[in-house]
Scaffold this motif. Sequence first.
Motif, mmCIF file in Angstrom:
data_model
loop_
_atom_site.group_PDB
_atom_site.id
_atom_site.type_symbol
_atom_site.label_atom_id
_atom_site.label_comp_id
_atom_site.label_asym_id
_atom_site.label_seq_id
_atom_site.Cartn_x
_atom_site.Cartn_y
_atom_site.Cartn_z
ATOM 1 N N PHE A 53 48.241 33.872 70.064
ATOM 2 C CA PHE A 53 49.077 33.831 68.873
ATOM 3 C C PHE A 53 50.292 34.723 69.113
ATOM 4 C CE2 PHE A 53 50.395 35.577 64.736
ATOM 5 C CZ PHE A 53 50.736 34.397 64.099
ATOM 6 N N ASP A 57 54.571 31.201 67.419
ATOM 7 C CA ASP A 57 53.604 30.406 66.634
ATOM 8 C C ASP A 57 53.823 30.637 65.140
ATOM 9 O OD1 ASP A 57 52.162 29.237 68.804
ATOM 10 O OD2 ASP A 57 51.258 31.213 69.161
ATOM 11 N N TRP A 77 46.448 28.898 63.594
ATOM 12 C CA TRP A 77 47.871 29.064 63.932
ATOM 13 C C TRP A 77 48.114 29.362 65.424
ATOM 14 C CZ3 TRP A 77 52.022 30.580 60.114
ATOM 15 C CH2 TRP A 77 51.728 30.119 58.831
ATOM 16 N N THR A 79 48.073 29.079 69.605
ATOM 17 C CA THR A 79 48.244 28.019 70.606
ATOM 18 C C THR A 79 46.971 27.971 71.432
ATOM 19 O OG1 THR A 79 50.630 28.355 70.744
ATOM 20 C CG2 THR A 79 49.574 27.260 72.610
#
Length: 400
Positions: A53, A57, A77, A79
Amino acid sequence: MQAPLLKVRDVMESQPVTVSPDCPLREVLLLMNERRIGSVLVTDSERRLLGIFTERDLLRRIVAAPSDWLCHPVSEWMTPHPHTIGPDLDWEEAIVRMERLRVRHLPVVENGVVVGIISTRLLMARRTDYLHRQVEARTRALKQLNDELLARDAELRHNLKAAARFQTRLLLPSEPPTWPELSWGIHYAPLDHLGGDYYDVARPDPNHLGFLIADASGHSIAAMMVAIISRIAFSEVAPTTISPGQVLAAMNERLQNLADDRFVTAFYGVLDRSTGQLTFANAGHPSPLHFVAAIGEVKLLRATGFMLGIMPGEQFREKCVQLGAGDRLVFYTDGLIEARNEIGETYGMERLKDCLQRHGYESPDFLCRAILEDQRRFCGQQPLQDDLTLVVTAYTGQPR
């Protein structure tokens, strides 16, 4: 020496901030703000990487986020399955990979477990710090090496000075001959601590005095060794004969096959005390000057002969000159007349003759200083390039 190539493990953050996938975004953002970092790694309980994160993001999703987004877990949230690198990758390759992937953060994974994280900012900061340490280490090593070289140089200079004192005692007479009809002015200046110039005297019998001036080719230790060999040869032969030609011929035979094609030039004259006649021979040495006091003229003591140590069996023709009361003899090595000024002109024989012509009636000490000062004025700021020996002799007449 080139610094060793850095690895990722040398520059990575080895204790990255990690959170569990169910950690609320509110806590994650507070943690990132507190630590002043731009990313956190999302891992499971065994530190296996699940995602990352980053600020990117957050910015990508916050526009369309629901009102309660701060309560959502970071797993929504982050990746997932981000690009990773290993700790043994070269740091330069890591930079290339980050540029190619257009990311600013890369997790470092080894054997499936998170062991660190790198960022562009961290890479450059750690690299700079590492290189500074390398420079400091190299500086310390170079200082130590320099100190060792300075110590060795000091030891070498000490040894050269000791060798120079040895050379002076071995090659030069302790004092000029003390005959009352002769007085002397002497200047001896090797270019380095050691040199190839020398002069010597011999007394083959109570009525004859021999004077030798010689110049071994080159400078420093090699020239000194050749000069010592030459001086030993002279000291063995000169006391046994009043013939200058025979002395030079014997020296020539002893100096054959010197290393590196080295040679010696020499002028040797023998004065008959009872008559004032000087018999001399020359082995490729610059011709001494004779100031004839009765007429105030300067003449050359010319004689021909090849340099010593080159031609075996060389014969040296002798010449004679009658000395009169007040005459001066000037013996020198080529370092005197071959000295150059700023435009490359040599001091030369003619300037030396003119100086002797002007000061021929002065004392040997005064005349010696006058010649050296005349040469210095001519050369200006140009340093000398060769050993320089100058010996001036005044003849007062036959002893009563």
